[in-house]
Design an enzyme around this catalytic site. Structure first.
Site, short mmCIF file in Angstrom:
data_model
loop_
_atom_site.label_atom_id
_atom_site.label_comp_id
_atom_site.label_asym_id
_atom_site.label_seq_id
_atom_site.Cartn_x
_atom_site.Cartn_y
_atom_site.Cartn_z
N ASN A 1 0.68 -1.33 0.02
CA ASN A 1 -0.04 0.06 0.01
C ASN A 1 0.82 1.39 -0.20
O ASN A 1 0.16 2.42 -0.30
CB ASN A 1 -0.92 -0.02 1.23
CG ASN A 1 -0.38 -0.26 2.56
OD1 ASN A 1 0.67 -0.47 2.63
ND2 ASN A 1 -1.11 0.50 3.34
N GLY B 1 2.93 -5.55 7.36
CA GLY B 1 1.81 -6.33 6.48
C GLY B 1 0.47 -6.83 7.56
O GLY B 1 0.49 -6.27 8.55
N SER B 2 -0.07 -7.81 6.99
CA SER B 2 -1.28 -8.41 7.84
C SER B 2 -0.93 -9.07 9.04
O SER B 2 0.20 -9.65 8.98
CB SER B 2 -2.08 -9.37 6.66
OG SER B 2 -1.11 -10.31 6.31
N GLU C 1 4.92 -4.43 12.07
CA GLU C 1 3.84 -3.29 11.90
C GLU C 1 2.51 -3.64 11.16
O GLU C 1 2.69 -4.14 9.87
CB GLU C 1 4.42 -2.06 11.00
CG GLU C 1 5.61 -1.77 11.77
CD GLU C 1 5.37 -0.66 12.73
OE1 GLU C 1 4.10 -0.22 12.95
OE2 GLU C 1 6.45 -0.39 13.43
N LEU C 2 1.67 -3.92 11.83
CA LEU C 2 0.56 -4.99 11.20
C LEU C 2 -0.77 -4.16 11.10
O LEU C 2 -0.78 -2.78 11.34
CB LEU C 2 -0.06 -5.85 12.07
CG LEU C 2 1.47 -7.09 12.66
CD1 LEU C 2 0.99 -8.23 13.44
CD2 LEU C 2 1.96 -7.39 11.33
N CYS D 1 -2.98 1.43 6.74
CA CYS D 1 -3.36 0.81 7.82
C CYS D 1 -3.72 1.50 8.92
O CYS D 1 -4.53 1.02 9.88
CB CYS D 1 -1.88 0.14 8.32
SG CYS D 1 -0.54 1.47 8.32
N GLU E 1 -10.29 -5.79 9.94
CA GLU E 1 -9.61 -4.90 9.44
C GLU E 1 -10.31 -4.92 7.89
O GLU E 1 -9.97 -5.99 7.27
CB GLU E 1 -7.98 -4.91 9.36
CG GLU E 1 -7.51 -3.86 8.29
CD GLU E 1 -5.90 -4.18 8.24
OE1 GLU E 1 -5.44 -5.01 8.04
OE2 GLU E 1 -5.34 -2.88 8.39
P1 NDP Z 1 0.39 -8.96 3.48
O1 NDP Z 1 0.63 -9.86 4.80
O2 NDP Z 1 -0.27 -9.93 2.55
O3 NDP Z 1 1.96 -9.13 2.57
C1 NDP Z 1 3.13 -8.31 3.38
C2 NDP Z 1 4.19 -8.64 2.54
O4 NDP Z 1 4.55 -9.92 3.35
C3 NDP Z 1 4.42 -8.94 1.29
O5 NDP Z 1 5.75 -8.67 0.87
C4 NDP Z 1 4.13 -10.48 1.10
O6 NDP Z 1 4.27 -11.10 -0.13
C5 NDP Z 1 4.76 -10.96 2.19
N1 NDP Z 1 4.52 -12.34 2.72
C6 NDP Z 1 3.41 -12.97 2.20
N2 NDP Z 1 3.30 -14.38 2.89
C7 NDP Z 1 4.46 -14.46 3.84
C8 NDP Z 1 5.04 -15.32 4.54
N3 NDP Z 1 4.51 -16.46 4.68
N4 NDP Z 1 6.21 -15.14 5.10
C9 NDP Z 1 6.86 -13.99 4.78
N5 NDP Z 1 6.38 -12.99 3.97
C10 NDP Z 1 5.11 -13.08 3.54
O7 NDP Z 1 -0.12 -7.68 3.39
P2 NDP Z 1 -0.79 -6.57 2.22
O8 NDP Z 1 0.71 -6.62 1.44
O9 NDP Z 1 -1.90 -7.16 1.69
O10 NDP Z 1 -0.65 -5.40 2.90
C11 NDP Z 1 -1.83 -5.17 3.82
C12 NDP Z 1 -1.61 -5.42 5.42
O11 NDP Z 1 -0.59 -4.23 5.71
C13 NDP Z 1 -2.73 -4.74 6.02
O12 NDP Z 1 -3.13 -5.61 7.10
C14 NDP Z 1 -2.25 -3.61 6.52
O13 NDP Z 1 -2.82 -2.95 7.72
C15 NDP Z 1 -0.88 -3.75 6.91
N6 NDP Z 1 0.05 -2.65 6.99
C16 NDP Z 1 0.58 -2.14 8.29
C17 NDP Z 1 1.05 -1.08 8.28
C18 NDP Z 1 1.68 -0.64 9.64
O14 NDP Z 1 2.46 0.42 9.52
N7 NDP Z 1 1.25 -0.96 10.81
C19 NDP Z 1 1.32 -0.04 7.12
C20 NDP Z 1 0.79 -0.46 6.06
C21 NDP Z 1 0.18 -1.63 5.72
P3 NDP Z 1 3.42 -11.32 -1.21
O15 NDP Z 1 3.09 -10.09 -1.66
O16 NDP Z 1 4.20 -11.94 -2.20
O17 NDP Z 1 2.45 -12.15 -0.78
#
Ligand code: NDP
Length: 472
Positions: free
Chosen positions: A151, A227-228, A247-248, A281, A375
């Site tokens: 994002n 990420g998530s 950072e989730l 997020c 979320e």
């Molecule tokens: P994801 O968790 O789907 O992906 C994040 C990253 O993790 C991607 O690079 C993804 O790769 C990678 N990934 C996926 N599976 C694995 C695994 N098993 N082991 C290690 N890495 C893995 O999140 P999104 O990209 O959909 O982003 C959205 C989420 O991020 C939301 O929940 C949002 O709230 C959170 N977020 C939090 C922020 C914060 O600062 N707290 C800021 C921005 C977002 P791939 O793309 O190849 O699947």
């Protein structure tokens, strides 16, 4: 265009390739290499080989490199914004704002690189501690794995690469599969400004394949992940004794007290709810308005939402576009339907036009409906009526997340109560939770993760405190 992995300062072919589609138009925009285990191991080896060079680099040189990265991004800012608009489907004006923030983030990293110090300790405060000089220093950890979401593909990468390099580490970056192009742009810039080969490596491809290697390889000393929650929690379980920063997500909320200036508050709340279609997020997902102001607030909110324009992310007038993936649009729609079946009212949106989910406003949403307690990460906001701010605070805290929260109030005592009682990483008084500037400490509690970003704080996460005791 066919892209390559960036390993040890070289552009390397991937063993296989996938097509990358633009979220809004659905068109193919690049061929992206999918790194296999061997390629990831090569990237880790390159980062490890460069670790000694980075560790020896004086602070002023690390600062100069980071400043040069900032200046190169500034020089190519329109190109960077268009890349983000294309790969992430982010409206171009919002993408430009991200690029401007990214430049700031690297500049802050450059400044913080010069301020990584320690303290002297009065060991003679303890009997037996006399006759010693003691001080602390901060040392780099070595290889840092950075895993980032789609994002904010440039600025959230900057929040990991910036502090990691500032502290003298090396990085293996795994960007989100949907947004690799801005990470390749960064790699190009890093090579151009003379960052030592191997100090930054970019591996693209499957999150689970690359993640597995990064999380389990003993040469990687820290994982910094945004990420998530599902993926973050899994990483934490498998990372053993590695440093982990998470950072989730969140279902951020804002409280609206009586007597606030709606002309100022409402446009800000609409921005917080629908900027980048809520794929932020700290997007405003839940609004709790006290009964005295509820009706006029909802009315003004709907009028303001009605002004938003959907369309091509590359068009200047666009406020919102398609979500990152049609599956995500479907999921958000299903959650809206579920809330509706459980008594919520859909005041606007709740439908798809082309590939775009329209900005959606719900009221009377039960607290355990998914649009409230999970979320949404989409253009959906709920506005619920509450009897008092105290009740609103209870509602906000009734969440498994806790990233940031906001409260609008004219009462100092109410503001201070909220600051004390809201269980989140950051409380914004008289603003939405969607406020962030890049040097402030930023991070969550509960399922929103742990550890803090914001350059100074991220540097603490990505360095080791060492104590030196010198006996005279
Ligand atoms: P994801 O968790 O789907 O992906 C994040 C990253 O993790 C991607 O690079 C993804 O790769 C990678 N990934 C996926 N599976 C694995 C695994 N098993 N082991 C290690 N890495 C893995 O999140 P999104 O990209 O959909 O982003 C959205 C989420 O991020 C939301 O929940 C949002 O709230 C959170 N977020 C939090 C922020 C914060 O600062 N707290 C800021 C921005 C977002 P791939 O793309 O190849 O699947």
């Amino acid at each position: 265009m066919k892209r390559k992995l960036f390993i040890g300062g070289e552009w390397v072919e991937g063993s296989s390739y996938r097509e990358l589609y633009a979220p809004h138009s659905g068109e193919v925009i690049a061929q992206v290499p999918h790194a296999d285990r061997t390629a990831v191991e090569q990237a880790i080896a390159a980062a490890e080989a460069a670790a000694a060079t980075m560790r020896r680099l004086p602070a002023h040189q690390r600062a100069a490199l980071l400043a040069a990265i900032a200046e190169q991004i500034a020089a190519r800012s329109e190109e960077a914004a268009r890349l983000i608009a294309l790969e992430a489907g982010k409206p171009i004006r919002t993408a430009r704002a991200e690029v401007a923030r990214t430049i700031q983030t690297y500049r802050f990293a450059a400044e913080e690189a010069k301020r990584i110090g320690g303290e002297t300790l009065p060991l003679d405060a303890a009997p037996g501690g006399e006759g010693r000089v003691a001080y602390t220093v901060r040392e780099p950890l070595g290889v840092v794995a950075a895993i980032t979401p789609f994002n904010f593909p440039l600025n959230l990468v900057a929040h990991k690469v910036g502090p990691a390099l500032a502290a003298g580490n090396t990085v293996v970056l795994k960007p989100a599969s949907q947004t690799p192009l801005s990470a390749f742009l960064l790699a190009e810039i890093a090579a151009q400004v003379g960052l030592p080969a191997g100090a930054l490596n970019v591996v693209t491809g499957s999150g689970s394949v690359i993640g597995e290697v990064l999380v389990t390889d003993p040469r990687v000393k820290a994982i910094t992940f945004t990420g998530s929650p599902q993926v973050g929690i899994e990483i934490r379980h498998r990372a053993g004794l590695k440093r982990v920063t998470l950072e989730l997500g969140s279902n951020s909320a804002v409280i609206i007290d009586r007597d606030v200036n709606l002309a100022e508050v409402v446009p800000r709340c609409v921005f917080g709810a629908f900027s980048y279609s809520g794929q932020v997020c700290i997007s405003v997902q839940r609004i709790y308005a006290v009964s005295e102001i509820y009706e006029p607030f909802v009315e003004a909110f709907l009028a303001e939402t009605g002004k938003l324009r959907g369309g091509d992310p590359l068009a200047e007038e666009t406020d919102y576009a398609a979500m990152i993936h049609p599956q995500e649009t479907e999921r958000a729609l299903e959650w809206i339907r579920e809330a509706e079946q459980r008594g919520a009212r859909v005041l606007c949106g709740g439908a798809v036009e082309g590939r775009m989910l329209l900005p959606t406003v719900l009221t009377d949403v039960p607290a355990d409906a998914r649009v409230s307690c999970q979320e949404v990460f989409g253009p959906v906001v709920l506005i619920n009526k509450v009897d008092s701010v105290a009740e609103a605070i209870r509602q906000v805290n009734n969440s498994s997340y806790g990233l940031q929260a906001g409260i609008y109030t004219t009462q100092i005592a109410t503001a201070l109560d909220a600051a004390e009682q809201l269980h989140v990483g950051g409380v914004m008084i008289n603003d939405i939770p969607t406020f962030r500037v890049d040097h402030m400490p930023y991070g969550g509690v509960k399922q929103s993760g742990f550890g803090r970003e914001g350059l100074k704080y991220a540097i603490e996460e990505l360095s080791e405190l060492k104590l030196v005791v010198f006996k005279r």
